[in-house]
Enzyme design. Structure first.
Site, short mmCIF file in Angstrom:
data_model
loop_
_atom_site.label_atom_id
_atom_site.label_comp_id
_atom_site.label_asym_id
_atom_site.label_seq_id
_atom_site.Cartn_x
_atom_site.Cartn_y
_atom_site.Cartn_z
N GLU A 177 3.54 -5.53 12.28
CA GLU A 177 2.62 -4.40 12.08
C GLU A 177 1.53 -4.90 11.16
OE1 GLU A 177 3.01 -1.67 13.70
OE2 GLU A 177 4.97 -2.21 14.50
N CYS A 233 -3.47 1.26 6.33
CA CYS A 233 -3.83 0.51 7.54
C CYS A 233 -4.46 1.41 8.58
CB CYS A 233 -2.58 -0.16 8.10
SG CYS A 233 -1.24 1.00 8.40
N GLU A 260 7.09 0.36 15.97
CA GLU A 260 8.14 0.96 15.13
C GLU A 260 8.26 2.43 15.52
OE1 GLU A 260 6.50 -0.13 11.18
OE2 GLU A 260 8.15 -1.54 11.09
N ASN A 285 0.81 -1.23 0.00
CA ASN A 285 0.00 0.00 0.00
C ASN A 285 0.84 1.28 0.00
OD1 ASN A 285 0.64 -0.58 2.71
ND2 ASN A 285 -1.05 0.67 3.43
P1 NAD Z 1 0.25 -9.44 3.04
O1 NAD Z 1 0.28 -9.94 4.45
O2 NAD Z 1 -0.45 -10.27 2.04
O3 NAD Z 1 1.73 -9.27 2.48
C1 NAD Z 1 2.68 -8.44 3.10
C2 NAD Z 1 4.07 -8.91 2.71
O4 NAD Z 1 4.29 -10.20 3.26
C3 NAD Z 1 4.27 -9.06 1.20
O5 NAD Z 1 5.58 -8.68 0.89
C4 NAD Z 1 4.06 -10.53 0.99
O6 NAD Z 1 4.70 -11.05 -0.16
C5 NAD Z 1 4.68 -11.10 2.25
N1 NAD Z 1 4.20 -12.42 2.63
C6 NAD Z 1 3.03 -13.03 2.30
N2 NAD Z 1 2.98 -14.25 2.85
C7 NAD Z 1 4.11 -14.42 3.56
C8 NAD Z 1 4.63 -15.47 4.36
N3 NAD Z 1 3.97 -16.60 4.54
N4 NAD Z 1 5.82 -15.30 4.95
C9 NAD Z 1 6.51 -14.15 4.78
N5 NAD Z 1 6.09 -13.13 4.02
C10 NAD Z 1 4.89 -13.24 3.43
O7 NAD Z 1 -0.31 -7.98 3.11
P2 NAD Z 1 -0.61 -7.00 1.89
O8 NAD Z 1 -1.86 -7.47 1.22
O9 NAD Z 1 0.62 -6.82 1.09
O10 NAD Z 1 -0.88 -5.62 2.64
C11 NAD Z 1 -2.11 -5.26 3.17
C12 NAD Z 1 -2.14 -5.50 4.66
O11 NAD Z 1 -1.06 -4.83 5.29
C13 NAD Z 1 -3.39 -4.95 5.30
O12 NAD Z 1 -3.88 -5.88 6.23
C14 NAD Z 1 -2.91 -3.69 6.01
O13 NAD Z 1 -3.67 -3.29 7.11
C15 NAD Z 1 -1.55 -4.12 6.43
N6 NAD Z 1 -0.71 -2.97 6.72
C16 NAD Z 1 -0.37 -2.73 8.01
C17 NAD Z 1 0.40 -1.61 8.33
C18 NAD Z 1 0.81 -1.32 9.74
O14 NAD Z 1 1.72 -0.52 9.92
N7 NAD Z 1 0.18 -1.91 10.75
C19 NAD Z 1 0.82 -0.76 7.30
C20 NAD Z 1 0.44 -1.05 5.99
C21 NAD Z 1 -0.31 -2.16 5.71
#
Ligand code: NAD
Length: 480
Positions: free
Chosen positions: A248, A282, A461, A150
């Site tokens: 996070e 998020c 963080e 995002n």
């Molecule tokens: P996601 O969990 O699908 O993927 C995030 C990252 O993790 C990607 O790089 C992905 O390739 C990797 N990944 C996926 N499966 C994995 C595994 N089994 N082991 C290790 N890495 C893995 O999330 P997304 O769809 O990319 O992002 C959206 C989500 O991120 C939403 O839930 C949003 O709320 C959250 N988000 C949280 C914050 C925060 O600071 N709390 C900030 C931004 C986004």
């Protein structure tokens, strides 16, 4: 067709197995580049490079590390237009937003932690005339940083900057959905003179390379930002390995509007909080609770403003609302809008995919959507949709508002709108979230702790929290 490359040992290299994934431009629906689908053999090369670089980087003076990081930040600024355009193409976000928010914050993150590295100090604890304890804070060694789509470069730099500033060597994985700016960034690392192996960037999916990074025995700490389900998966996969984890995760953030708020400013800011970045932040406020005396007036003004949001080609300077990140994600959001109606919700505005003319005719655009008439317990109000969809609900008392706000498994961020000072503090204290904004939203000071409670994450963080995460404290006790 651009072929993205991994960045290992200071060089841009193809994935060992030669496999690539399609990278789609969300605004057009067309494949425009190829992303390496890295595997464990790429990880082994990165680990070797990181091992070889580890000692030198840990022993590089704070000033020198800061100098290199500041050079990187400067290069981001110099290339801001190109990076903003790349982010808009890769993610679908509006280019003006990408430049003002994503790229601006990416260089700010790096500069902030470059300076933090030179200012970070550890504690000492005197035991009267008996002894003195002091805490050493050494780099951990090789750390893993995994980021979502995002805010591709913004969240990527938010992790790697403190890791590097603390003297660690890093294996980083950007999202496979938005890999482009991390790739461009790897070229800037070469230009900035970052020593080989200090940062290694591997592209690919969670399954092919994310998982192996989290479970690799030489990677002692993992900083992850992404969905709560992935966070839970990483926690299980690394159980028993005694790694440091910073998670996070997702959010379903409440916006609580009291009748005594500054009405006009509040409506505008609540619109921004709900729909910035197509609702794909998020921290977006997707559950909006409004005190009943102003509910009808707020609703009418809110809808009027939402309807003024300019949906368009992300590359047009006038666009405020671009495409959602992928076809899958668009379909997920549309299915939630469908579900909301089945759950008894009324769509007040939006609710549909938007088809644009010209080059964006096949893009993944969704209208900003406002839904009314749902219970707090329904799926729409309990699950993270992560798109341009919000619900509005009235409340009668402060206690009711707090209960509604706290009524999900998430606890990332929240905002409260009121002119009653005592109430603002009282409500802030009771809201279960890592961040409470009072009469503002997304006002960020990089020194503050950032993160969530409940299913929104573990750890914080930002500022000293990040510096502490990326160092290993050791107490030395010296008897007089
Ligand atoms: P996601 O969990 O699908 O993927 C995030 C990252 O993790 C990607 O790089 C992905 O390739 C990797 N990944 C996926 N499966 C994995 C595994 N089994 N082991 C290790 N890495 C893995 O999330 P997304 O769809 O990319 O992002 C959206 C989500 O991120 C939403 O839930 C949003 O709320 C959250 N988000 C949280 C914050 C925060 O600071 N709390 C900030 C931004 C986004």
């Amino acid at each position: 067709m651009i072929k993205i490359e991994n960045y290992i040992n200071g060089q841009l290299v193809a994935p060992q197995m030669g496999n690539y994934l399609d990278n789609v431009e969300p605004a057009t629906g067309r494949v425009y580049s190829l992303v390496p689908e890295s595997t464990e053999s790429d990880l082994e090369l990165a680990i070797q490079a990181a091992e070889a670089a580890k000692e030198n980087w840990a022993n590089t003076s704070l000033e020198k590390r800061a100098e290199i990081l500041c050079r990187l930040a400067d290069l981001i600024d110099i290339n801001a237009d190109e990076l903003a355009k790349a982010e808009a193409i890769d993610n679908g976000k509006a280019i003006t937003f990408a430049k003002a928010v994503d790229i601006y914050r990416s260089s700010a993150n790096i500069r902030f932690f470059a300076h933090a590295g030179t200012q970070f100090s550890s504690e000492s604890h005197a035991m009267g005339n008996l002894a003195i304890n002091y805490t050493l804070r050494d780099p951990i060694g090789i750390v893993g940083c995994i980021s979502p789509w995002n805010f591709p470069l913004y969240l990527f730099t938010w992790k790697i900057a403190p890791a590097l500033a603390c003297g660690n060597v890093v294996i980083a994985k950007p999202s496979e959905v938005t890999p482009m700016t991390a790739y461009l960034f790897s070229k800037l690392c070469i230009e900035a003179g970052l020593p080989a192996g200090v940062l290694n960037i591997l592209h690919g999916t969670g399954g092919s390379i994310g998982g192996p990074i989290t479970t690799h025995p030489k990677i002692k700490a993992v900083s992850f930002t992404g969905g709560s389900a992935t966070g839970a998966h990483i926690t299980k996969a690394t159980a028993g390995m005694f790694k440091k984890l910073s998670l996070e995760l997702g959010g379903k953030n409440p916006t609580v509007v009291f009748a005594d708020c500054d009405f006009d400013e509040t409506v505008s800011e609540v619109v921004r909080a709900a729909f910035s970045n197509q609702g794909q932040i998020c921290l977006c406020g997707s559950r909006i609770y409004i005190e009943r005396p102003i509910y009808d007036k707020f609703k009418a003004t809110f809808i009027e403003k939402v309807q003024q949001i300019n949906i368009g080609d992300p590359l047009a300077a006038s666009t405020q609302h671009g495409a959602t990140v992928s076809e899958d994600h668009m379909n997920k959001i549309l299915s939630y809008i469908e579900l909301a109606q089945q759950e008894g919700g009324t769509i007040l505005t939006g609710g549909k995919r938007r088809t644009l003319d010209g080059r964006c005719k096949d893009g993944f655009f969704i209208e900003p959507t406002v839904i009314e008439g749902l219970s707090n317990q329904c799926h729409t109000n309990q699950e993270e949709i992560f798109g341009p969809v919000c619900t509005i609900m009235p409340f009668d008392t402060e206690q009711e508002a707090i209960k509604l706000a706290n009524g999900t498994q998430y606890g990332l961020a929240s905002s409260v709108w009121t002119n009653d000072l005592k109430r603002a503090h009282r409500v802030a204290k009771q809201i279960e979230a890592g961040i409470v904004w009072i009469n503002c939203w997304l006002l960020r000071d990089l020194r503050t702790p950032f993160g969530g409670v409940k299913s929104s994450g573990v750890g914080r963080e930002g500022g000293l929290e990040a510096m502490r995460f990326f160092t290993e404290p050791k107490n030395v006790c010296v008897k007089y």
